[in-house]
Design a protein around this motif. Sequence first.
Motif, PDB file in Angstrom:
ATOM      1  N   UNK A   1      40.120   7.781  46.841  1.00 19.02           N
ATOM      2  CA  UNK A   1      40.806   7.138  45.457  1.00 19.02           C
ATOM      3  C   UNK A   1      42.139   7.003  46.167  1.00 19.02           C
ATOM      4  N   UNK A   2      42.656   7.858  47.166  1.00 22.26           N
ATOM      5  CA  UNK A   2      44.023   7.636  47.535  1.00 22.26           C
ATOM      6  C   UNK A   2      44.250   6.671  48.702  1.00 22.26           C
ATOM      7  N   UNK A   3      43.145   6.417  49.383  1.00 23.00           N
ATOM      8  CA  UNK A   3      43.092   5.299  50.190  1.00 23.00           C
ATOM      9  C   UNK A   3      43.055   3.864  49.460  1.00 23.00           C
ATOM     10  N   UNK A   4      42.226   3.805  48.219  1.00 29.66           N
ATOM     11  CA  UNK A   4      42.371   2.727  47.542  1.00 29.66           C
ATOM     12  C   UNK A   4      43.572   2.387  46.992  1.00 29.66           C
ATOM     13  N   UNK A   5      44.540   3.686  46.367  1.00 31.51           N
ATOM     14  CA  UNK A   5      45.689   3.461  45.705  1.00 31.51           C
ATOM     15  C   UNK A   5      46.764   2.862  46.919  1.00 31.51           C
ATOM     16  N   UNK A   6      46.551   3.269  48.162  1.00 28.25           N
ATOM     17  CA  UNK A   6      47.577   3.062  49.224  1.00 28.25           C
ATOM     18  C   UNK A   6      47.247   1.554  49.581  1.00 28.25           C
ATOM     19  N   UNK A   7      46.239   0.962  49.301  1.00 32.20           N
ATOM     20  CA  UNK A   7      45.701  -0.311  49.754  1.00 32.20           C
ATOM     21  C   UNK A   7      45.981  -1.245  48.786  1.00 32.20           C
ATOM     22  N   UNK A   8      46.583  -1.031  47.578  1.00 33.44           N
ATOM     23  CA  UNK A   8      46.732  -1.866  46.350  1.00 33.44           C
ATOM     24  C   UNK A   8      47.983  -3.135  46.527  1.00 33.44           C
ATOM     25  N   UNK A   9      48.805  -2.642  47.754  1.00 32.94           N
ATOM     26  CA  UNK A   9      50.084  -3.523  47.896  1.00 32.94           C
ATOM     27  C   UNK A   9      49.650  -5.167  47.878  1.00 32.94           C
TER      28      UNK A   9
END
Length: 81
Positions: free
Chosen positions: A49-57
């Motif tokens: 979930x954190x990796x998905x949020x960090x790659x939303x850019x």
Amino acid sequence: MADWLSLAAAPTFAFMALASGVLSTGMPDPLCTTAGQGMTMNPMLLMYVLMSVFHLGPWLRLLDRWRIGRRLMTAAERYLP
């Protein structure tokens, strides 16, 4: 090509978070427990979930470009006969 490839990270990590949440056995990982107290959430689920949020850019930039393009298009339509 790199721009389009950067869009693949967030959905991939979101899918992996969903898969790790659905396929989790409910048993805590012995490496992730400290003094017998395990995490209530699957640590892999949290990581994905954190990796998905960090790659939303890249997705946010794409949506911003799309929004600006629509705004410019409607502004041009106002001045067209």
